[in-house]
Design a protein around this motif. Structure first.
Motif, PDB file in Angstrom:
ATOM      1  N   GLY A  94       0.434  -2.624 -10.620  1.00  0.00           N
ATOM      2  CA  GLY A  94       0.867  -2.430  -9.237  1.00  0.00           C
ATOM      3  C   GLY A  94       2.150  -3.174  -8.928  1.00  0.00           C
ATOM      4  N   LEU A  95       2.286  -4.400  -9.439  1.00  0.00           N
ATOM      5  CA  LEU A  95       3.515  -5.169  -9.226  1.00  0.00           C
ATOM      6  C   LEU A  95       4.709  -4.467  -9.873  1.00  0.00           C
ATOM      7  N   HIS A 136       1.335  -2.910   1.154  1.00  0.00           N
ATOM      8  CA  HIS A 136       1.413  -3.085  -0.296  1.00  0.00           C
ATOM      9  C   HIS A 136       0.406  -4.120  -0.791  1.00  0.00           C
ATOM     10  N   THR A 137       0.040  -5.079   0.045  1.00  0.00           N
ATOM     11  CA  THR A 137      -1.030  -6.006  -0.328  1.00  0.00           C
ATOM     12  C   THR A 137      -2.338  -5.254  -0.515  1.00  0.00           C
ATOM     13  N   THR A 163       5.227  -1.338  -9.981  1.00  0.00           N
ATOM     14  CA  THR A 163       5.671  -0.219  -9.141  1.00  0.00           C
ATOM     15  C   THR A 163       6.352  -0.680  -7.855  1.00  0.00           C
ATOM     16  N   LEU A 164       6.228  -1.955  -7.514  1.00  0.00           N
ATOM     17  CA  LEU A 164       6.728  -2.444  -6.225  1.00  0.00           C
ATOM     18  C   LEU A 164       8.236  -2.245  -6.031  1.00  0.00           C
ATOM     19  N   GLY A 206      -3.304   0.841   2.575  1.00  0.00           N
ATOM     20  CA  GLY A 206      -2.942   0.423   1.230  1.00  0.00           C
ATOM     21  C   GLY A 206      -4.129   0.445   0.282  1.00  0.00           C
ATOM     22  N   ARG A 234      -2.619  -2.121  -1.321  1.00  0.00           N
ATOM     23  CA  ARG A 234      -2.494  -1.299  -2.540  1.00  0.00           C
ATOM     24  C   ARG A 234      -2.739  -2.132  -3.789  1.00  0.00           C
ATOM     25  N   LEU A 235      -2.161  -3.339  -3.833  1.00  0.00           N
ATOM     26  CA  LEU A 235      -2.353  -4.205  -4.997  1.00  0.00           C
ATOM     27  C   LEU A 235      -3.815  -4.643  -5.115  1.00  0.00           C
ATOM     28  N   LEU A 243       9.583  -0.387  -2.733  1.00  0.00           N
ATOM     29  CA  LEU A 243      10.114  -1.219  -1.659  1.00  0.00           C
ATOM     30  C   LEU A 243      11.591  -0.947  -1.399  1.00  0.00           C
ATOM     31  N   ALA A 284       4.293  -5.437   4.234  1.00  0.00           N
ATOM     32  CA  ALA A 284       3.636  -6.408   3.357  1.00  0.00           C
ATOM     33  C   ALA A 284       2.130  -6.170   3.316  1.00  0.00           C
ATOM     34  N   SER A 286       7.466   4.154 -12.361  1.00  0.00           N
ATOM     35  CA  SER A 286       7.546   4.174 -10.902  1.00  0.00           C
ATOM     36  C   SER A 286       8.350   5.344 -10.330  1.00  0.00           C
TER      37      SER A 286
END
Length: 253
Positions: A173-174, A52-53, A176-177, A138, A55-56, A181, A49, A18
């Motif tokens: 993806g999670l 990033h949703t 990299t959060l 995203g 993006r995921l 964030l 939110a 990340s």
């Protein structure tokens, strides 16, 4: 390698890679922050939110596609060494990339063409002052050219499973959060620790070891196969010798 370990490998690759993601996406994150600075705190949280949703969801969708490609291409070869060999090769490739070798640069160059082609669409997303725009931005972010993402996608292809491919990219993806964030000093502290303790390099080495471990049964199978062939050939020679020894001998009357 079990599906659980593949998902874990994708998660750790996303987390320890990340800092690289933050470097590539820093401009996007800054532009996003500027576009929502006039919003209320609650609205900013909602937009972040949504961003990033999207993006995921983009990563997970790409993972499903990659898993489908792997399933379609490798299913006819299920009884051969190719599926396991490809998985081992991709694990080693991803590990070497995390060690800093520019092995996926050409894929990034191809991805940049698509990213540039999407420039008009990306510009229409700003300012990101609505949830729909944040979600759309995203979704587009998942197409940002990144060697680490491409490595994770290759891993999803080698999983030869649509669902596992999607879960792997979602886990990536999670991973990299946290870095994306967290802001300010906390993010810098996390980057410093990952670099100082060489956690990315350690994770890369573990992926290489996992790849070699995945590949080792193929070598052992090849060795056993050659031994079996030698044993059969020796048995054939032995039978031939016995038949030659008895050839032409007449039974006593």
């Amino acid at each position: 390698m079990t599906p659980e370990l593949l998902i874990l490998a994708a998660l750790t690759a996303g987390f320890f890679g990340s800092p690289h993601c933050l470097g590539m996406c820093g401009g996007i994150v800054t532009a996003f922050g500027l576009s929502i600075r006039d919003q209320s705190a609650a609205q900013r949280s909602l937009l972040i939110a949504g961003y990033h949703t999207g993006r995921l969801l983009s990563y997970a969708s790409l993972g499903l596609l990659a898993g489908w490609i792997g399933t379609t291409a490798l299913s006819p070869l299920a009884d051969t060494f190719w599926p396991r060999g490809l998985l081992a090769a991709v694990l080693i490739l991803l590990g070497l990339s995390m060690l800093g070798l520019p092995l996926l640069n050409r894929l990034e160059l191809l991805g940049q063409r698509l990213w540039q082609a999407l420039s008009p669409v990306r510009q229409r997303m700003f300012p990101l002052n609505t949830l729909a725009r944040a979600l759309g931005a995203g979704l587009l972010w998942g197409l940002l050219p990144c060697g680490l993402v491409y490595g994770a996608l290759l891993l999803a292809v080698s999983s030869t499973s649509v669902s596992i491919g999607g879960l792997m990219m979602l886990a990536f993806g999670l991973g990299t959060l946290p870095m994306l964030l967290l802001a300010g000093q906390i993010s810098q502290w996390l980057q410093t620790r990952i670099k100082r303790w060489r956690l990315r390099q350690i994770n890369g080495a573990l992926l290489i070891i996992a790849g070699l471990w995945t590949f080792s049964p193929l070598l052992m199978h090849g060795t056993h196969g050659s031994h079996d062939q030698m044993d059969h050939s020796q048995m054939d020679h032995s039978q031939m010798d016995h038949s030659q020894m008895g050839f032409g001998v007449q039974p006593e009357s």
